[in-house]
Design an enzyme around this catalytic site. Structure first.
Site, PDB file in Angstrom:
ATOM      1  N   ASP A  80      13.944  44.760  15.101  1.00 15.06           N
ATOM      2  CA  ASP A  80      13.951  45.831  14.104  1.00 15.06           C
ATOM      3  C   ASP A  80      12.706  46.706  14.192  1.00 15.06           C
ATOM      4  OD1 ASP A  80      16.366  44.953  12.773  1.00 15.06           O
ATOM      5  OD2 ASP A  80      15.179  43.270  12.032  1.00 15.06           O
ATOM      6  N   HIS A 136      10.859  36.201  12.464  1.00 17.22           N
ATOM      7  CA  HIS A 136      12.315  36.095  12.451  1.00 17.22           C
ATOM      8  C   HIS A 136      12.684  34.691  12.000  1.00 17.22           C
ATOM      9  CE1 HIS A 136      16.504  36.171  13.815  1.00 17.22           C
ATOM     10  NE2 HIS A 136      16.390  37.481  13.850  1.00 17.22           N
TER      11      HIS A 136
END
Length: 423
Positions: free
Chosen positions: A358, A301
Protein backbone atom coordinates in the site's frame (compact mmCIF):
# COMPACT_ATOMS: atom_id res chain seq x y z
CA UNK A 1 3.77 -42.41 10.11
CA UNK A 2 1.00 -39.82 10.38
CA UNK A 3 1.51 -36.98 12.84
CA UNK A 4 -0.78 -36.62 15.87
CA UNK A 5 -1.35 -33.79 18.34
CA UNK A 6 -2.22 -34.58 21.94
CA UNK A 7 -4.59 -32.34 23.86
CA UNK A 8 -5.20 -32.85 27.58
CA UNK A 9 -8.45 -31.55 29.11
CA UNK A 10 -9.47 -32.38 32.68
CA UNK A 11 -6.96 -35.21 32.80
CA UNK A 12 -8.24 -36.77 29.60
CA UNK A 13 -5.71 -37.00 26.77
CA UNK A 14 -7.03 -37.00 23.22
CA UNK A 15 -5.24 -37.26 19.89
CA UNK A 16 -6.05 -35.29 16.76
CA UNK A 17 -4.55 -35.63 13.28
CA UNK A 18 -2.01 -33.12 12.02
CA UNK A 19 -2.44 -32.11 8.39
CA UNK A 20 0.65 -31.13 6.41
CA UNK A 21 0.47 -28.94 3.33
CA UNK A 22 2.65 -29.10 0.23
CA UNK A 23 4.96 -26.41 1.67
CA UNK A 24 5.30 -28.32 4.99
CA UNK A 25 2.86 -26.09 6.87
CA UNK A 26 1.15 -28.01 9.66
CA UNK A 27 -2.36 -27.71 11.07
CA UNK A 28 -4.17 -29.60 13.83
CA UNK A 29 -7.54 -30.93 12.67
CA UNK A 30 -9.87 -30.17 15.58
CA UNK A 31 -13.14 -30.93 13.78
CA UNK A 32 -14.14 -33.42 16.52
CA UNK A 33 -12.85 -31.42 19.50
CA UNK A 34 -16.26 -30.14 20.67
CA UNK A 35 -17.92 -33.52 20.25
CA UNK A 36 -15.12 -35.19 22.22
CA UNK A 37 -14.67 -32.62 24.99
CA UNK A 38 -17.44 -30.04 24.92
CA UNK A 39 -14.76 -27.39 24.29
CA UNK A 40 -14.12 -25.11 21.34
CA UNK A 41 -11.05 -23.05 20.51
CA UNK A 42 -11.06 -19.26 20.60
CA UNK A 43 -8.78 -17.28 18.32
CA UNK A 44 -9.52 -13.57 18.06
CA UNK A 45 -9.04 -12.38 14.49
CA UNK A 46 -8.41 -16.00 13.38
CA UNK A 47 -4.64 -15.44 13.58
CA UNK A 48 -3.97 -19.15 14.09
CA UNK A 49 -7.07 -20.67 12.51
CA UNK A 50 -7.16 -22.24 9.07
CA UNK A 51 -10.61 -21.92 7.51
CA UNK A 52 -9.87 -24.08 4.48
CA UNK A 53 -7.26 -25.94 2.46
CA UNK A 54 -6.39 -24.08 -0.73
CA UNK A 55 -4.12 -24.70 -3.72
CA UNK A 56 -4.20 -21.12 -5.04
CA UNK A 57 -1.74 -18.94 -3.14
CA UNK A 58 1.20 -19.70 -0.85
CA UNK A 59 2.40 -17.02 1.55
CA UNK A 60 5.26 -17.22 4.04
CA UNK A 61 5.23 -14.03 6.09
CA UNK A 62 8.41 -14.84 7.99
CA UNK A 63 10.47 -15.29 4.82
CA UNK A 64 8.63 -12.72 2.69
CA UNK A 65 7.48 -15.27 0.07
CA UNK A 66 4.40 -14.98 -2.14
CA UNK A 67 3.55 -17.47 -4.91
CA UNK A 68 0.50 -17.92 -7.12
CA UNK A 69 -0.04 -21.61 -7.95
CA UNK A 70 3.66 -22.19 -7.18
CA UNK A 71 5.00 -19.34 -9.33
CA UNK A 72 7.03 -16.67 -7.45
CA UNK A 73 5.37 -13.25 -7.56
CA UNK A 74 8.67 -11.76 -8.75
CA UNK A 75 8.64 -13.89 -11.93
CA UNK A 76 4.97 -13.24 -12.67
CA UNK A 77 5.38 -9.48 -12.22
CA UNK A 78 8.36 -9.45 -14.60
CA UNK A 79 7.23 -11.86 -17.29
CA UNK A 80 3.46 -12.29 -17.16
CA UNK A 81 0.38 -10.13 -17.67
CA UNK A 82 -2.61 -9.56 -15.43
CA UNK A 83 -4.96 -11.46 -17.72
CA UNK A 84 -2.55 -14.42 -17.89
CA UNK A 85 -2.24 -14.41 -14.07
CA UNK A 86 -6.04 -14.38 -13.86
CA UNK A 87 -6.13 -17.51 -16.04
CA UNK A 88 -3.45 -19.12 -13.84
CA UNK A 89 -5.36 -18.42 -10.63
CA UNK A 90 -8.59 -19.87 -11.97
CA UNK A 91 -7.39 -22.91 -13.90
CA UNK A 92 -4.20 -23.72 -11.99
CA UNK A 93 -1.72 -23.64 -14.87
CA UNK A 94 -0.25 -21.08 -17.24
CA UNK A 95 -2.18 -21.04 -20.52
CA UNK A 96 -0.85 -21.99 -23.94
CA UNK A 97 -0.88 -19.25 -26.57
CA UNK A 98 -4.16 -20.57 -27.95
CA UNK A 99 -5.75 -20.82 -24.50
CA UNK A 100 -4.67 -17.29 -23.60
CA UNK A 101 -5.94 -15.85 -26.87
CA UNK A 102 -9.28 -17.60 -26.39
CA UNK A 103 -9.56 -16.35 -22.81
CA UNK A 104 -8.68 -12.78 -23.77
CA UNK A 105 -11.33 -12.90 -26.49
CA UNK A 106 -13.92 -14.22 -24.04
CA UNK A 107 -13.19 -11.47 -21.49
CA UNK A 108 -13.23 -8.83 -24.24
CA UNK A 109 -16.65 -10.06 -25.40
CA UNK A 110 -18.09 -8.45 -22.26
CA UNK A 111 -17.13 -5.01 -23.52
CA UNK A 112 -20.42 -3.28 -22.77
CA UNK A 113 -22.40 -2.92 -19.56
CA UNK A 114 -26.12 -3.58 -19.44
CA UNK A 115 -27.81 -0.21 -19.98
CA UNK A 116 -29.47 -0.14 -16.58
CA UNK A 117 -26.11 -0.72 -14.84
CA UNK A 118 -24.67 2.34 -16.57
CA UNK A 119 -27.81 4.25 -15.61
CA UNK A 120 -27.45 3.13 -11.98
CA UNK A 121 -23.91 4.48 -11.86
CA UNK A 122 -25.11 7.80 -13.28
CA UNK A 123 -27.96 8.07 -10.76
CA UNK A 124 -25.80 7.82 -7.66
CA UNK A 125 -25.11 11.16 -5.92
CA UNK A 126 -21.80 12.66 -7.01
CA UNK A 127 -20.78 12.55 -3.34
CA UNK A 128 -21.26 8.75 -3.15
CA UNK A 129 -18.12 6.79 -2.35
CA UNK A 130 -17.01 4.78 -5.41
CA UNK A 131 -16.89 1.58 -3.35
CA UNK A 132 -20.58 1.95 -2.49
CA UNK A 133 -21.35 2.22 -6.21
CA UNK A 134 -19.05 -0.70 -7.11
CA UNK A 135 -20.64 -3.01 -4.55
CA UNK A 136 -24.19 -2.03 -5.53
CA UNK A 137 -23.85 -2.44 -9.28
CA UNK A 138 -21.90 -5.70 -8.93
CA UNK A 139 -24.74 -7.40 -7.08
CA UNK A 140 -27.20 -5.75 -9.50
CA UNK A 141 -25.58 -7.71 -12.35
CA UNK A 142 -27.37 -10.76 -10.94
CA UNK A 143 -30.63 -9.34 -12.34
CA UNK A 144 -29.21 -9.30 -15.86
CA UNK A 145 -27.71 -12.79 -15.71
CA UNK A 146 -30.31 -14.78 -13.71
CA UNK A 147 -29.09 -18.10 -15.12
CA UNK A 148 -25.74 -17.51 -13.37
CA UNK A 149 -27.41 -17.25 -9.96
CA UNK A 150 -27.64 -21.04 -9.99
CA UNK A 151 -26.79 -22.27 -6.45
CA UNK A 152 -25.00 -25.22 -8.09
CA UNK A 153 -23.37 -23.71 -11.18
CA UNK A 154 -22.04 -25.98 -13.90
CA UNK A 155 -18.42 -25.91 -15.01
CA UNK A 156 -19.45 -23.94 -18.09
CA UNK A 157 -21.32 -21.41 -15.95
CA UNK A 158 -18.34 -20.95 -13.63
CA UNK A 159 -16.07 -20.33 -16.62
CA UNK A 160 -18.62 -17.85 -17.97
CA UNK A 161 -18.82 -16.05 -14.62
CA UNK A 162 -15.04 -15.70 -14.47
CA UNK A 163 -14.76 -14.04 -17.89
CA UNK A 164 -17.90 -11.98 -17.36
CA UNK A 165 -16.89 -10.35 -14.07
CA UNK A 166 -13.32 -9.69 -15.22
CA UNK A 167 -14.68 -7.93 -18.29
CA UNK A 168 -17.62 -6.14 -16.68
CA UNK A 169 -15.87 -4.93 -13.52
CA UNK A 170 -13.14 -3.28 -15.59
CA UNK A 171 -15.84 -1.22 -17.33
CA UNK A 172 -17.66 -0.58 -14.04
CA UNK A 173 -14.47 0.79 -12.48
CA UNK A 174 -13.80 3.13 -15.39
CA UNK A 175 -17.44 4.25 -15.55
CA UNK A 176 -17.48 5.10 -11.84
CA UNK A 177 -14.32 7.17 -12.26
CA UNK A 178 -15.70 9.08 -15.26
CA UNK A 179 -19.17 9.71 -13.85
CA UNK A 180 -18.05 10.80 -10.37
CA UNK A 181 -15.57 13.27 -11.91
CA UNK A 182 -18.17 14.66 -14.34
CA UNK A 183 -16.61 13.28 -17.52
CA UNK A 184 -18.29 11.47 -20.43
CA UNK A 185 -17.95 7.70 -20.64
CA UNK A 186 -15.36 6.18 -22.97
CA UNK A 187 -16.36 2.96 -24.72
CA UNK A 188 -14.32 -0.20 -24.28
CA UNK A 189 -12.03 -1.14 -27.16
CA UNK A 190 -11.76 -4.96 -27.33
CA UNK A 191 -8.79 -4.68 -29.70
CA UNK A 192 -6.59 -3.36 -26.87
CA UNK A 193 -5.01 -5.38 -24.10
CA UNK A 194 -6.91 -5.59 -20.81
CA UNK A 195 -4.87 -2.88 -19.08
CA UNK A 196 -4.54 -0.63 -22.11
CA UNK A 197 -8.30 -0.79 -22.65
CA UNK A 198 -8.87 0.09 -19.02
CA UNK A 199 -6.52 3.07 -19.24
CA UNK A 200 -8.27 4.20 -22.42
CA UNK A 201 -11.68 4.08 -20.72
CA UNK A 202 -10.23 6.05 -17.81
CA UNK A 203 -9.07 8.74 -20.25
CA UNK A 204 -5.38 8.05 -19.70
CA UNK A 205 -2.84 8.44 -22.46
CA UNK A 206 0.35 6.71 -21.48
CA UNK A 207 3.28 4.70 -22.82
CA UNK A 208 3.64 0.92 -22.94
CA UNK A 209 5.93 1.17 -19.91
CA UNK A 210 3.26 2.91 -17.85
CA UNK A 211 0.64 0.37 -18.97
CA UNK A 212 3.03 -2.41 -17.92
CA UNK A 213 3.56 -0.75 -14.53
CA UNK A 214 -0.19 -0.65 -13.95
CA UNK A 215 -0.46 -4.25 -15.12
CA UNK A 216 2.17 -5.21 -12.55
CA UNK A 217 0.22 -3.42 -9.85
CA UNK A 218 -2.90 -5.42 -10.72
CA UNK A 219 -0.85 -8.66 -10.66
CA UNK A 220 0.44 -7.85 -7.17
CA UNK A 221 -3.13 -7.42 -5.93
CA UNK A 222 -4.58 -10.46 -7.73
CA UNK A 223 -4.70 -12.74 -4.67
CA UNK A 224 -3.33 -12.84 -1.15
CA UNK A 225 -4.47 -16.03 0.53
CA UNK A 226 -7.27 -15.90 3.16
CA UNK A 227 -7.39 -12.16 3.82
CA UNK A 228 -10.48 -10.38 5.15
CA UNK A 229 -12.24 -9.80 1.81
CA UNK A 230 -11.36 -13.22 0.37
CA UNK A 231 -12.61 -14.92 3.52
CA UNK A 232 -15.79 -12.84 3.19
CA UNK A 233 -16.30 -14.07 -0.38
CA UNK A 234 -15.90 -17.66 0.82
CA UNK A 235 -18.17 -17.20 3.86
CA UNK A 236 -20.99 -15.63 1.84
CA UNK A 237 -20.50 -18.15 -0.98
CA UNK A 238 -20.69 -21.04 1.50
CA UNK A 239 -24.41 -20.31 1.92
CA UNK A 240 -24.85 -20.92 -1.83
CA UNK A 241 -25.50 -17.21 -2.36
CA UNK A 242 -24.89 -16.13 -5.94
CA UNK A 243 -21.39 -15.24 -7.08
CA UNK A 244 -22.54 -11.64 -7.59
CA UNK A 245 -23.63 -11.40 -3.94
CA UNK A 246 -20.40 -13.06 -2.79
CA UNK A 247 -18.17 -10.70 -4.77
CA UNK A 248 -20.22 -7.68 -3.71
CA UNK A 249 -19.66 -8.69 -0.09
CA UNK A 250 -15.93 -8.98 -0.79
CA UNK A 251 -15.93 -5.43 -2.16
CA UNK A 252 -17.61 -4.22 1.04
CA UNK A 253 -15.01 -5.97 3.21
CA UNK A 254 -12.19 -4.51 1.12
CA UNK A 255 -13.57 -1.02 1.70
CA UNK A 256 -12.26 -0.85 5.29
CA UNK A 257 -9.17 1.29 5.97
CA UNK A 258 -7.46 -1.66 7.67
CA UNK A 259 -7.73 -3.63 4.41
CA UNK A 260 -8.12 -2.21 0.89
CA UNK A 261 -8.52 1.36 2.07
CA UNK A 262 -4.99 1.41 3.43
CA UNK A 263 -3.42 2.89 0.27
CA UNK A 264 -5.83 5.82 0.52
CA UNK A 265 -4.75 6.33 4.12
CA UNK A 266 -1.08 6.29 3.07
CA UNK A 267 -1.66 9.17 0.67
CA UNK A 268 -3.64 11.10 3.28
CA UNK A 269 -0.74 10.59 5.70
CA UNK A 270 1.78 11.88 3.14
CA UNK A 271 -0.48 14.87 2.53
CA UNK A 272 -0.60 15.55 6.28
CA UNK A 273 3.20 15.41 6.51
CA UNK A 274 3.55 17.64 3.42
CA UNK A 275 1.13 20.21 4.82
CA UNK A 276 3.12 20.26 8.06
CA UNK A 277 6.31 21.17 6.18
CA UNK A 278 7.44 17.80 4.85
CA UNK A 279 9.56 16.81 7.85
CA UNK A 280 9.33 13.02 7.60
CA UNK A 281 11.86 12.50 10.41
CA UNK A 282 9.57 14.36 12.78
CA UNK A 283 6.68 12.20 11.57
CA UNK A 284 8.64 9.05 12.42
CA UNK A 285 9.34 10.35 15.90
CA UNK A 286 5.63 11.04 16.32
CA UNK A 287 4.89 7.47 15.20
CA UNK A 288 7.13 6.17 18.00
CA UNK A 289 5.39 8.30 20.63
CA UNK A 290 2.66 6.26 22.32
CA UNK A 291 0.92 9.45 23.41
CA UNK A 292 0.72 10.86 19.87
CA UNK A 293 -2.31 10.02 17.73
CA UNK A 294 -0.25 10.06 14.51
CA UNK A 295 -0.08 6.66 12.79
CA UNK A 296 2.50 5.54 10.23
CA UNK A 297 0.41 4.06 7.43
CA UNK A 298 1.78 1.61 4.84
CA UNK A 299 4.29 -0.02 7.18
CA UNK A 300 3.94 -3.50 8.61
CA UNK A 301 1.49 -6.24 7.68
CA UNK A 302 -0.64 -8.79 9.53
CA UNK A 303 1.18 -11.74 7.95
CA UNK A 304 4.56 -10.42 6.76
CA UNK A 305 7.26 -10.39 9.42
CA UNK A 306 9.78 -9.49 6.77
CA UNK A 307 9.78 -7.08 3.81
CA UNK A 308 6.56 -7.40 1.80
CA UNK A 309 7.85 -8.91 -1.50
CA UNK A 310 5.23 -6.93 -3.41
CA UNK A 311 6.60 -3.65 -2.03
CA UNK A 312 10.01 -4.25 -3.65
CA UNK A 313 8.36 -4.78 -7.04
CA UNK A 314 5.91 -1.90 -6.78
CA UNK A 315 8.65 0.55 -5.82
CA UNK A 316 10.28 -0.03 -9.22
CA UNK A 317 6.91 0.35 -10.94
CA UNK A 318 6.39 3.62 -9.10
CA UNK A 319 9.74 4.98 -10.30
CA UNK A 320 8.85 3.96 -13.89
CA UNK A 321 5.48 5.71 -13.82
CA UNK A 322 6.83 8.94 -12.37
CA UNK A 323 9.75 9.00 -14.80
CA UNK A 324 7.60 8.24 -17.85
CA UNK A 325 4.95 10.78 -16.94
CA UNK A 326 7.50 13.40 -15.91
CA UNK A 327 5.81 13.79 -12.55
CA UNK A 328 7.69 15.59 -9.81
CA UNK A 329 5.73 14.54 -6.77
CA UNK A 330 6.76 15.91 -3.36
CA UNK A 331 4.89 13.00 -1.79
CA UNK A 332 7.37 10.57 -3.34
CA UNK A 333 10.30 12.36 -1.72
CA UNK A 334 8.55 12.14 1.63
CA UNK A 335 7.73 8.47 1.03
CA UNK A 336 11.33 7.60 0.14
CA UNK A 337 12.58 9.55 3.15
CA UNK A 338 10.19 7.69 5.44
CA UNK A 339 11.27 4.34 4.00
CA UNK A 340 15.03 4.93 4.16
CA UNK A 341 14.95 6.41 7.65
CA UNK A 342 12.60 3.80 9.08
CA UNK A 343 14.62 0.89 7.65
CA UNK A 344 17.71 2.23 9.47
CA UNK A 345 15.85 2.77 12.75
CA UNK A 346 16.08 -0.01 15.36
CA UNK A 347 12.58 0.85 16.63
CA UNK A 348 10.97 -0.09 13.32
CA UNK A 349 13.37 -2.95 12.51
CA UNK A 350 12.80 -4.64 15.87
CA UNK A 351 9.05 -4.51 15.25
CA UNK A 352 9.32 -5.74 11.64
CA UNK A 353 7.65 -2.56 10.39
CA UNK A 354 8.68 -2.69 6.75
CA UNK A 355 6.90 -0.90 3.86
CA UNK A 356 4.04 -2.90 2.39
CA UNK A 357 2.33 -2.85 -1.01
CA UNK A 358 0.00 0.00 0.00
CA UNK A 359 2.94 2.31 0.62
CA UNK A 360 3.65 3.01 -3.07
CA UNK A 361 0.42 2.06 -4.84
CA UNK A 362 -1.31 5.29 -3.88
CA UNK A 363 1.49 7.36 -5.39
CA UNK A 364 1.15 5.49 -8.69
CA UNK A 365 -2.60 6.08 -8.76
CA UNK A 366 -2.07 9.73 -7.90
CA UNK A 367 0.44 10.12 -10.74
CA UNK A 368 -2.07 8.59 -13.15
CA UNK A 369 -4.65 11.17 -12.12
CA UNK A 370 -6.89 8.74 -10.25
CA UNK A 371 -8.79 10.42 -7.37
CA UNK A 372 -7.96 9.24 -3.87
CA UNK A 373 -11.45 7.86 -3.24
CA UNK A 374 -11.02 5.56 -6.28
CA UNK A 375 -7.93 3.81 -4.90
CA UNK A 376 -9.85 1.01 -3.20
CA UNK A 377 -11.90 0.30 -6.34
CA UNK A 378 -8.59 -0.10 -8.18
CA UNK A 379 -7.60 -2.63 -5.52
CA UNK A 380 -10.89 -4.48 -6.12
CA UNK A 381 -10.19 -4.57 -9.87
CA UNK A 382 -6.86 -6.27 -9.20
CA UNK A 383 -8.29 -8.65 -6.60
CA UNK A 384 -11.22 -9.79 -8.78
CA UNK A 385 -9.52 -12.90 -10.26
CA UNK A 386 -8.40 -14.03 -6.82
CA UNK A 387 -11.88 -13.66 -5.35
CA UNK A 388 -13.37 -15.59 -8.25
CA UNK A 389 -10.76 -18.36 -8.10
CA UNK A 390 -11.26 -18.71 -4.35
CA UNK A 391 -15.06 -18.76 -4.75
CA UNK A 392 -14.76 -21.46 -7.42
CA UNK A 393 -12.38 -23.55 -5.31
CA UNK A 394 -14.69 -23.27 -2.31
CA UNK A 395 -17.70 -24.39 -4.37
CA UNK A 396 -15.76 -27.37 -5.76
CA UNK A 397 -14.42 -28.58 -2.41
CA UNK A 398 -16.52 -31.42 -0.98
CA UNK A 399 -15.53 -30.54 2.60
CA UNK A 400 -17.12 -27.09 2.27
CA UNK A 401 -19.89 -26.42 4.78
CA UNK A 402 -21.83 -23.25 5.44
CA UNK A 403 -19.60 -21.05 7.60
CA UNK A 404 -20.87 -20.86 11.16
CA UNK A 405 -18.24 -19.93 13.80
CA UNK A 406 -18.80 -20.72 17.47
CA UNK A 407 -18.46 -18.24 20.32
CA UNK A 408 -17.73 -18.11 24.04
CA UNK A 409 -20.71 -16.42 25.67
CA UNK A 410 -19.78 -13.77 28.28
CA UNK A 411 -23.20 -12.14 28.90
CA UNK A 412 -25.70 -12.35 31.75
CA UNK A 413 -26.86 -15.73 33.01
CA UNK A 414 -30.58 -16.58 33.32
CA UNK A 415 -32.72 -13.66 34.55
CA UNK A 416 -36.42 -13.35 35.25
CA UNK A 417 -38.46 -10.89 33.21
CA UNK A 418 -39.67 -7.84 35.18
CA UNK A 419 -42.95 -6.25 34.12
CA UNK A 420 -42.61 -2.77 32.65
CA UNK A 421 -44.53 -1.10 35.49
CA UNK A 422 -42.21 -2.54 38.12
CA UNK A 423 -38.96 -1.35 36.54
Amino acid sequence: MSLKAKIEIDGKVLEYPVIEGSEKEKAIDIAKLRADTGCITIDHGFLNTGSCASAITFLDGELGILRYRGYPIEQLAEKSTFIEVAYLLNWGNLPTQAELASFEKKVASYSKLPEYITRMIELFPKTAHPMAIASSVTVALSAHYPELNNPNPTKEQKDEIFALLLGQFKIITAAIQRVTTGQPLVASNPALSYTEDFMSMMGMKASKDVAKALDVLLILHADHEQNCSTSTVRVVGSSNASVFASISAGIDALWGPLHGGANQEVLEMLEEISNAGGDYKKALERAKDKNDTFKLMGFGHRVYKNFDPRAKIIKKACDTVLAQLGVKDPYLDIAKGLEQTALADDYFKSRNLYPNVDFYSGIIYRALGIPTNMFTVMFALGRMPGWLAQWKEMRETKETKISRPRQVYTGATTREYTDLGKR
